[in-house]
Scaffold this motif. Sequence first.
Motif, PDB file in Angstrom:
ATOM      1  N   GLY A  29      25.758  23.389 -39.440  1.00 15.76           N
ATOM      2  CA  GLY A  29      24.898  22.221 -39.656  1.00 15.76           C
ATOM      3  C   GLY A  29      25.369  21.028 -38.854  1.00 15.76           C
ATOM      4  O   GLY A  29      24.559  20.279 -38.276  1.00 15.76           O
ATOM      5  N   GLU A  30      26.670  20.856 -38.778  1.00 17.46           N
ATOM      6  CA  GLU A  30      27.229  19.728 -38.035  1.00 17.46           C
ATOM      7  C   GLU A  30      27.020  19.899 -36.523  1.00 17.46           C
ATOM      8  O   GLU A  30      26.743  18.929 -35.818  1.00 17.46           O
ATOM      9  CB  GLU A  30      28.713  19.582 -38.374  1.00 17.46           C
ATOM     10  N   VAL A  31      27.124  21.135 -36.039  1.00 10.10           N
ATOM     11  CA  VAL A  31      26.842  21.382 -34.619  1.00 10.10           C
ATOM     12  C   VAL A  31      25.368  21.043 -34.320  1.00 10.10           C
ATOM     13  O   VAL A  31      25.059  20.398 -33.309  1.00 10.10           O
ATOM     14  CB  VAL A  31      27.163  22.848 -34.230  1.00 10.10           C
ATOM     15  N   PHE A  34      25.042  17.257 -34.321  1.00 10.73           N
ATOM     16  CA  PHE A  34      25.663  16.685 -33.121  1.00 10.73           C
ATOM     17  C   PHE A  34      24.766  16.875 -31.894  1.00 10.73           C
ATOM     18  O   PHE A  34      24.530  15.927 -31.129  1.00 10.73           O
ATOM     19  CB  PHE A  34      27.031  17.333 -32.883  1.00 10.73           C
ATOM     20  N   LEU A  35      24.273  18.092 -31.700  1.00  8.93           N
ATOM     21  CA  LEU A  35      23.452  18.356 -30.504  1.00  8.93           C
ATOM     22  C   LEU A  35      22.199  17.479 -30.506  1.00  8.93           C
ATOM     23  O   LEU A  35      21.806  16.921 -29.483  1.00  8.93           O
ATOM     24  CB  LEU A  35      23.050  19.835 -30.448  1.00  8.93           C
ATOM     25  N   ARG A  36      21.579  17.335 -31.658  1.00 10.40           N
ATOM     26  CA  ARG A  36      20.337  16.549 -31.707  1.00 10.40           C
ATOM     27  C   ARG A  36      20.604  15.077 -31.394  1.00 10.40           C
ATOM     28  O   ARG A  36      19.804  14.420 -30.733  1.00 10.40           O
ATOM     29  CB  ARG A  36      19.677  16.673 -33.078  1.00 10.40           C
ATOM     30  N   HIS A  37      21.728  14.582 -31.865  1.00  9.48           N
ATOM     31  CA  HIS A  37      22.018  13.155 -31.628  1.00  9.48           C
ATOM     32  C   HIS A  37      22.562  12.904 -30.231  1.00  9.48           C
ATOM     33  O   HIS A  37      22.417  11.808 -29.693  1.00  9.48           O
ATOM     34  CB  HIS A  37      22.967  12.622 -32.695  1.00  9.48           C
ATOM     35  N   ALA A  59      20.964  26.952 -40.307  1.00  8.44           N
ATOM     36  CA  ALA A  59      21.242  25.507 -40.306  1.00  8.44           C
ATOM     37  C   ALA A  59      20.311  24.840 -39.309  1.00  8.44           C
ATOM     38  O   ALA A  59      19.864  25.466 -38.339  1.00  8.44           O
ATOM     39  CB  ALA A  59      22.699  25.259 -39.912  1.00  8.44           C
ATOM     40  N   TRP A  60      20.014  23.559 -39.548  1.00 10.70           N
ATOM     41  CA  TRP A  60      19.097  22.860 -38.651  1.00 10.70           C
ATOM     42  C   TRP A  60      19.309  21.361 -38.768  1.00 10.70           C
ATOM     43  O   TRP A  60      19.910  20.863 -39.737  1.00 10.70           O
ATOM     44  CB  TRP A  60      17.640  23.210 -38.991  1.00 10.70           C
ATOM     45  N   SER A  61      18.812  20.645 -37.758  1.00 12.81           N
ATOM     46  CA  SER A  61      18.796  19.185 -37.812  1.00 12.81           C
ATOM     47  C   SER A  61      17.531  18.714 -37.115  1.00 12.81           C
ATOM     48  O   SER A  61      17.199  19.176 -36.021  1.00 12.81           O
ATOM     49  CB  SER A  61      20.028  18.612 -37.110  1.00 12.81           C
ATOM     50  N   GLY A  62      16.827  17.813 -37.758  1.00 11.85           N
ATOM     51  CA  GLY A  62      15.586  17.311 -37.176  1.00 11.85           C
ATOM     52  C   GLY A  62      14.845  16.470 -38.179  1.00 11.85           C
ATOM     53  O   GLY A  62      15.270  16.325 -39.322  1.00 11.85           O
ATOM     54  N   GLY A 169      21.668  19.849 -41.313  1.00  8.87           N
ATOM     55  CA  GLY A 169      22.743  19.020 -40.767  1.00  8.87           C
ATOM     56  C   GLY A 169      22.346  17.561 -40.884  1.00  8.87           C
ATOM     57  O   GLY A 169      21.229  17.200 -40.520  1.00  8.87           O
ATOM     58  N   GLY A 170      23.236  16.729 -41.393  1.00 11.12           N
ATOM     59  CA  GLY A 170      22.908  15.343 -41.761  1.00 11.12           C
ATOM     60  C   GLY A 170      22.257  14.514 -40.673  1.00 11.12           C
ATOM     61  O   GLY A 170      22.355  14.793 -39.494  1.00 11.12           O
ATOM     62  N   GLY A 171      21.617  13.455 -41.105  1.00 11.27           N
ATOM     63  CA  GLY A 171      21.077  12.418 -40.211  1.00 11.27           C
ATOM     64  C   GLY A 171      19.829  12.711 -39.489  1.00 11.27           C
ATOM     65  O   GLY A 171      19.629  13.434 -38.644  1.00 11.27           O
TER      66      GLY A 171
END
Length: 171
Positions: A29-31, A34-37, A59-62, A169-171
Motif C-alpha cells: 500500500g505504501e509503495v 509513494f508512486l502516485r504522489h 493494494a491501491w492508491s488513488g 495506501g494512504g493519502g
Amino acid sequence: MPVRPIQSTASLLQVDSILSHVTGLEALGEVCRFLRHEFRHFRWVGIYLRDAETLRLAAWSGPQATEHVTIPVGQGICGKAAREDRTVVVDDVRSAPEYLACFLDTRSEIVVPIRAGATVVGEIDIDGNEVKAYDASDDRFLTAVAQRVSALVQQVQPEIAAGRPPLRGGG
Ligand code: SME
C-alpha cells in the motif's frame, strides 16, 4: 511525460527504503501511495496478485476505489498482461475494446507484470488521465519496481487468496 533516469534512480531508492521499513500488505500500500504522489501522470496505482486464473487487487492508491477487485486472467488490460506475460500499454482506452472501465477520467493505462523467476505472480496497474501518458521509460521504471516487490508479493499472496480485502495506501 517520461520517467527520467535520475528520477527513476532516486525513486527506486525510496521504494527500497519503504520495503526495508514497512512489512506485509502495508508495504505494498505504501509503495502504491509513494508512486502516485511521486509521478503526476500516475493517477491511480494498484497491485494485483495472481491466484491461479484470477487477479486479485491487493493494494491501491488513488482518488477512488475500483469495482474491479478481481479480474479473470485473459480479461481486460490486466488480464491480457498476465496471460501474455508482458507489459501492456494502452495509449487511448477508448480504442481498446478489451478495456475494463474503472474511472470516468481514465484515458490511458500501463500494466507491468511482477514475476517470480519465469512466473507471473502479480502486476502493477496504473491509470492516467491523458492520452499516451506512458512510454518505454515508464515500463523500464515499473519493471524495476516490480522486481523489488516480487518477494513481498509472494509473501502476502496467501492472505489475498484467502479473501483479505484490498488495502488503500494512504493519502
Ligand atoms: N482497466 C483495467 C481494470 C482495472 S482498473 O484500471 C483499476 C483493465 O482493463 O484490466
